[in-house]
Each structure stands twice: as C-alpha cells, then as structure tokens.
Scaffold this active site. Structure first.
Site, mmCIF file in Angstrom:
data_model
loop_
_atom_site.group_PDB
_atom_site.id
_atom_site.type_symbol
_atom_site.label_atom_id
_atom_site.label_comp_id
_atom_site.label_asym_id
_atom_site.label_seq_id
_atom_site.Cartn_x
_atom_site.Cartn_y
_atom_site.Cartn_z
ATOM 1 N N CYS A 1 0.831 -1.208 0.000
ATOM 2 C CA CYS A 1 0.000 0.000 0.000
ATOM 3 C C CYS A 1 0.869 1.262 0.000
ATOM 4 O O CYS A 1 1.512 1.570 1.008
ATOM 5 C CB CYS A 1 -0.916 -0.037 1.224
ATOM 6 S SG CYS A 1 -1.767 1.499 1.572
ATOM 7 N N CYS B 1 0.050 3.891 2.661
ATOM 8 C CA CYS B 1 0.507 3.439 3.983
ATOM 9 C C CYS B 1 1.976 3.804 4.200
ATOM 10 O O CYS B 1 2.379 4.149 5.315
ATOM 11 C CB CYS B 1 0.354 1.928 4.116
ATOM 12 S SG CYS B 1 -1.335 1.336 3.973
#
Length: 162
Positions: free
Chosen positions: A81, A84
C-alpha cells in the site's frame, strides 16, 4: 529517561579524559560535547522507534493496545500500500515529541483476525484507542492537519483524565 542518560555523557567523557597527558585531555575536551550531541541524537531516534509498536498477533494487541495506560493510535497497513508508506512515517514524525501517545502498526496480511474484529475494509485504516475503546478513526491517506487534530484530541482527553 533517555535524555537524562545522554546529558550525563559529556561530564563522564570529560572526567575519563583527565587521566593521562595534557594533549589527551584537550582532545577529550573537544570531543566530549560532540559525543554527547551524537548520543542525544541517537537516543532521540531510538525513543521514536520505541513509540512504534509492531503488533504481530491478537495477544500482543490486547497487551500493547487494549491494556495500555496511554492512548494508542493503531495503523492498519499493508506493505503493498503506497499511501501506507507515506502515512506511517508522518504519524511517527508527528508523535515524536509526545510521550503520552503510542503508535501501533498492524500488517493486515498477517493479522486477519484483527482485520475482521475491527471490520477493516481498506488500508490505511487508523483507529484511536483510549482505555481499550475506539474513540476515533479515519480511513485513507489524510493530511498532516487531520493527524495533528487527532493527536491533540487524544492529548486533551489524557490531560483532563489526570
């Protein structure tokens, strides 16, 4: 405690350098402040790393988040991600000077039971816990102001509690 340890380095280095020749003493007097400064920087960085709790299973979650005396911001993330990878370092940076709030990082790939328990549908997902209860949350990459607002909210409630 780490800061106190670092502040005590310079006098100790200087004291150790008094033994020996005068040239060694002058060298030590020049080096001691630099060594203390480097040690302080290292200890500050170490303290930031200690604030990041990596949760590996449900038991650790209960011990480090649910039973924590401090409020804990829980970051559900995944290695793949990209948002993230931006959010976690930003939260660590914003929490760097806060000793009263911890950051727990949970990998959604290896903690499916926690993902199901907290109904995480997308990453990054951030939940704020106080006394074992979710008090706030957001999903996705948010700006620094939103994170600071969350941190301030947790700090205010923590101060009111004391």
């Amino acid at each position: 405690m780490l800061k106190i340890a670092a502040e005590g380095i310079a006098p100790r280095l200087a004291a150790c350098c008094w033994i020996g020749s005068s040239s060694a003493q002058s060298s030590c007097q020049r080096i001691a402040p630099q060594a203390a400064k480097a040690t302080q920087k290292y200890l500050t960085q170490s303290q930031a790393l200690l604030k990041k709790l990596v949760i590996k299973d449900h038991y650790e979650f209960d011990q480090k988040v649910i039973n924590s005396d401090n409020p804990v911001i829980v970051n559900f993330h995944a290695e793949w991600c990209d948002p993230c990878k931006i959010l976690t370092p930003k939260m660590l940076e914003l929490l760097e000077n806060s000793s009263e709030i911890d950051l727990a990082v949970i990998d959604v790939e290896t903690n499916l039971d926690l993902v199901e328990t907290f109904e995480v549908k997308a990453v990054p997902a951030v939940l704020a816990f106080r006394n074992g209860v979710v008090v706030d949350k957001f999903i996705g990459l948010v700006d620094a102001n939103s994170i600071e607002t969350l941190i301030d909210k947790l700090k205010r409630k923590q101060q009111q509690k004391q």
